[in-house]
Design an enzyme around this catalytic site. Structure first.
Site, PDB file in Angstrom:
ATOM      1  N   ASP A 157      63.026 -67.779  43.096  1.00  0.00           N
ATOM      2  CA  ASP A 157      63.172 -68.855  42.104  1.00  0.00           C
ATOM      3  C   ASP A 157      63.083 -68.275  40.692  1.00  0.00           C
ATOM      4  O   ASP A 157      63.848 -68.652  39.804  1.00  0.00           O
ATOM      5  CB  ASP A 157      62.081 -69.907  42.319  1.00  0.00           C
ATOM      6  N   HIS A 185      57.785 -73.834  46.413  1.00  0.00           N
ATOM      7  CA  HIS A 185      59.148 -73.315  46.580  1.00  0.00           C
ATOM      8  C   HIS A 185      59.991 -74.449  47.163  1.00  0.00           C
ATOM      9  O   HIS A 185      60.246 -74.521  48.363  1.00  0.00           O
ATOM     10  CB  HIS A 185      59.157 -72.095  47.506  1.00  0.00           C
TER      11      HIS A 185
HETATM   12  P1  NAD Z   1      67.832 -66.853  60.494  1.00  0.00           P
HETATM   13  O1  NAD Z   1      67.916 -68.069  61.345  1.00  0.00           O
HETATM   14  O2  NAD Z   1      69.037 -66.019  60.272  1.00  0.00           O
HETATM   15  O3  NAD Z   1      66.705 -65.912  61.055  1.00  0.00           O
HETATM   16  C1  NAD Z   1      65.470 -66.379  61.453  1.00  0.00           C
HETATM   17  C2  NAD Z   1      65.041 -65.520  62.609  1.00  0.00           C
HETATM   18  O4  NAD Z   1      63.703 -65.854  62.918  1.00  0.00           O
HETATM   19  C3  NAD Z   1      65.874 -65.753  63.885  1.00  0.00           C
HETATM   20  O5  NAD Z   1      66.391 -64.510  64.330  1.00  0.00           O
HETATM   21  C4  NAD Z   1      64.873 -66.341  64.850  1.00  0.00           C
HETATM   22  O6  NAD Z   1      65.107 -65.926  66.183  1.00  0.00           O
HETATM   23  C5  NAD Z   1      63.573 -65.772  64.299  1.00  0.00           C
HETATM   24  N1  NAD Z   1      62.375 -66.514  64.686  1.00  0.00           N
HETATM   25  C6  NAD Z   1      62.229 -67.845  64.849  1.00  0.00           C
HETATM   26  N2  NAD Z   1      60.970 -68.115  65.236  1.00  0.00           N
HETATM   27  C7  NAD Z   1      60.317 -66.945  65.288  1.00  0.00           C
HETATM   28  C8  NAD Z   1      58.994 -66.587  65.644  1.00  0.00           C
HETATM   29  N3  NAD Z   1      58.108 -67.499  66.048  1.00  0.00           N
HETATM   30  N4  NAD Z   1      58.652 -65.273  65.600  1.00  0.00           N
HETATM   31  C9  NAD Z   1      59.548 -64.350  65.227  1.00  0.00           C
HETATM   32  N5  NAD Z   1      60.814 -64.629  64.898  1.00  0.00           N
HETATM   33  C10 NAD Z   1      61.197 -65.915  64.946  1.00  0.00           C
HETATM   34  O7  NAD Z   1      67.201 -67.336  59.092  1.00  0.00           O
HETATM   35  P2  NAD Z   1      67.171 -66.546  57.705  1.00  0.00           P
HETATM   36  O8  NAD Z   1      68.393 -66.873  56.958  1.00  0.00           O
HETATM   37  O9  NAD Z   1      66.824 -65.119  57.955  1.00  0.00           O
HETATM   38  O10 NAD Z   1      65.960 -67.315  56.975  1.00  0.00           O
HETATM   39  C11 NAD Z   1      64.640 -67.147  57.420  1.00  0.00           C
HETATM   40  C12 NAD Z   1      63.699 -68.111  56.700  1.00  0.00           C
HETATM   41  O11 NAD Z   1      63.626 -67.791  55.317  1.00  0.00           O
HETATM   42  C13 NAD Z   1      64.118 -69.574  56.730  1.00  0.00           C
HETATM   43  O12 NAD Z   1      62.961 -70.381  56.904  1.00  0.00           O
HETATM   44  C14 NAD Z   1      64.677 -69.821  55.344  1.00  0.00           C
HETATM   45  O13 NAD Z   1      64.626 -71.181  54.982  1.00  0.00           O
HETATM   46  C15 NAD Z   1      63.731 -68.996  54.541  1.00  0.00           C
HETATM   47  N6  NAD Z   1      64.141 -68.640  53.178  1.00  0.00           N
HETATM   48  C16 NAD Z   1      63.165 -68.602  52.230  1.00  0.00           C
HETATM   49  C17 NAD Z   1      63.473 -68.233  50.941  1.00  0.00           C
HETATM   50  C18 NAD Z   1      62.412 -68.163  49.880  1.00  0.00           C
HETATM   51  O14 NAD Z   1      62.745 -67.909  48.709  1.00  0.00           O
HETATM   52  N7  NAD Z   1      61.137 -68.360  50.172  1.00  0.00           N
HETATM   53  C19 NAD Z   1      64.795 -67.916  50.602  1.00  0.00           C
HETATM   54  C20 NAD Z   1      65.768 -67.957  51.590  1.00  0.00           C
HETATM   55  C21 NAD Z   1      65.432 -68.326  52.885  1.00  0.00           C
HETATM   56  C1  LMR Z   2      66.355 -70.840  49.088  1.00  0.00           C
HETATM   57  O1  LMR Z   2      65.677 -71.175  48.108  1.00  0.00           O
HETATM   58  O2  LMR Z   2      67.471 -70.316  48.988  1.00  0.00           O
HETATM   59  C2  LMR Z   2      65.775 -71.032  50.459  1.00  0.00           C
HETATM   60  O3  LMR Z   2      64.464 -71.471  50.397  1.00  0.00           O
HETATM   61  C3  LMR Z   2      66.634 -71.832  51.329  1.00  0.00           C
HETATM   62  C4  LMR Z   2      66.446 -73.311  51.112  1.00  0.00           C
HETATM   63  O4  LMR Z   2      66.206 -74.006  52.090  1.00  0.00           O
HETATM   64  O5  LMR Z   2      66.547 -73.760  49.974  1.00  0.00           O
END
Ligand code: NAD
Ligand code: LMR
Length: 329
Positions: A157, A185
């Site tokens: 962010d 977030h």
């Molecule tokens: P994705 O679906 O590509 O990957 C997630 C992975 O986690 C999958 O491979 C799944 O099998 C695995 N998984 C699910 N439960 C699990 C568990 N209990 N133990 C281990 N692995 C497990 O998703 P992504 O695009 O890599 O995003 C991951 C997370 O990050 C999401 O929650 C997304 O919203 C979040 N995210 C956060 C931010 C931030 O700024 N904080 C930014 C982008 C995405």
């Molecule tokens: C982001 O900020 O890109 C991630 O947290 C994905 C979302 O759900 O907004």
């Protein structure tokens, strides 16, 4: 010396974007060897195993070892840095609140496994959403590990806010400093430009030259653009941000370990700073000093800013109530 790094959800998109940068030394620098532990659920193991094969093929000089597992105890054994990425991502039309219950069940057991298996100084960064409350759940479940070791990623962010401010002022992003994120977030977050500088000059001066009504621009353009950027990326890409999220995770952990020379943003545990209830994992302006996040003190948000901080903190309180009702914290 070798650092053991556990990445959950390593078979997912962000995992894939993170692994090769860590192996290449972007996280800890060109001298520090790394040992990677990749945790997945059974359905995700093949994808993580494929990434492990590619890591071998990268012939990274810093990479000592890679292990793929679906057992949390094995994944967190001796872990120095835990990157909790694995969670269910938000799809089009979903709000973060929809994800609370689905993801809460993941972070409690992982907190327990961290407490029982990780190295004594473990540092945990939660990326999986809803990141702040997932970090709260993990911290509450990790008996004996100080809550200060659990953080939520809000650096993405902040990076977005710096980039948007740079764009608005026609300045290089490297000239833009001090744009901290307060709160959750989520779409309620408050990206705060009141202390920002551009090439050393107060951003407020440059903004006043550029916009007749700076507050109007902040309210109608800048803040929603930053706070809803995650949704914009989902809309445009069809899935949530990946490389920028991995990049911000690297920024966050690198700064936590190596320190900062200025402010940044991180979701850290509150001890009542700025009226944020004790125990919440809330994003604040922080510095990293001697391996610890320190909340910047002495700021005096005006009434307009304080109302925005309060609104995002109220959402964090609601999320905590929701997971309390599920018996998770
Ligand atoms: P994705 O679906 O590509 O990957 C997630 C992975 O986690 C999958 O491979 C799944 O099998 C695995 N998984 C699910 N439960 C699990 C568990 N209990 N133990 C281990 N692995 C497990 O998703 P992504 O695009 O890599 O995003 C991951 C997370 O990050 C999401 O929650 C997304 O919203 C979040 N995210 C956060 C931010 C931030 O700024 N904080 C930014 C982008 C995405
Ligand atoms: C982001 O900020 O890109 C991630 O947290 C994905 C979302 O759900 O907004």
């Amino acid at each position: 010396m070798t650092t053991t790094i556990t990445i959950t959800g390593a078979g997912g998109q962000i995992g894939y974007a993170l692994l090769f940068r860590i192996a290449a030394g972007d996280l800890l620098g060109p001298e520090e060897k790394v040992r990677l532990r990749l945790l997945e659920i059974p359905q995700g193991l093949k994808s993580a195993e494929g990434a492990a094969l590619e890591l071998q093929d990268g012939a990274f000089g810093l990479l000592e070892d890679v292990e793929v597992t679906d057992a949390a105890d094995t994944a967190f054994a001796g872990c120095d840095l835990a990157l909790l990425v694995g969670a269910r991502p938000r799809g089009p039309g979903m709000e973060r609140g929809d994800l609370l219950a689905a993801n809460a069940g993941i972070f409690g057991p992982q907190g327990v496994a961290i407490a029982e298996n990780a190295a004594p100084g473990v540092r945990v960064t939660v990326v999986g959403n809803p990141a702040n409350t997932n970090a709260l759940i993990a911290a509450a479940s990790a008996e004996g590990v100080p809550a200060e070791r659990f953080t939520a990623l809000t650096r993405l962010d902040e990076n977005r806010a710096r980039a948007q401010l740079a764009l608005a002022l026609g300045a290089p992003v490297s000239d833009v400093r001090r744009v901290p994120i307060w709160g959750n977030h989520s779409a309620t977050q408050f990206p705060d430009v009141s202390h920002a500088t551009v090439a050393g000059r107060p951003a407020s001066e440059a903004l006043a030259e550029r916009f007749d009504d700076v507050t109007g621009w902040l309210e109608s353009s800048f803040i929603p653009r930053v706070a809803k950027r995650g949704a914009e990326i989902i809309e445009v890409r069809g899935s949530s941000s990946v490389a920028s999220a991995a990049n911000a995770t690297i920024d966050h952990v690198r700064d936590w370990v190596h320190g900062t020379d200025d402010w940044t943003s991180a979701g850290v545990v509150s001890h009542g700073e700025y009226g944020v209830p004790d125990g919440l994992i809330c994003s604040f302006p922080v510095r990293s000093i001697d391996g610890q996040w320190q909340i910047v003190d002495g700021l005096e948000p005006d009434a307009w800013a304080q109302a925005r901080i309060d609104a995002s903190v109220a959402e964090l309180v609601e999320e905590r109530e929701a997971v309390r009702a599920l018996g998770l914290v």
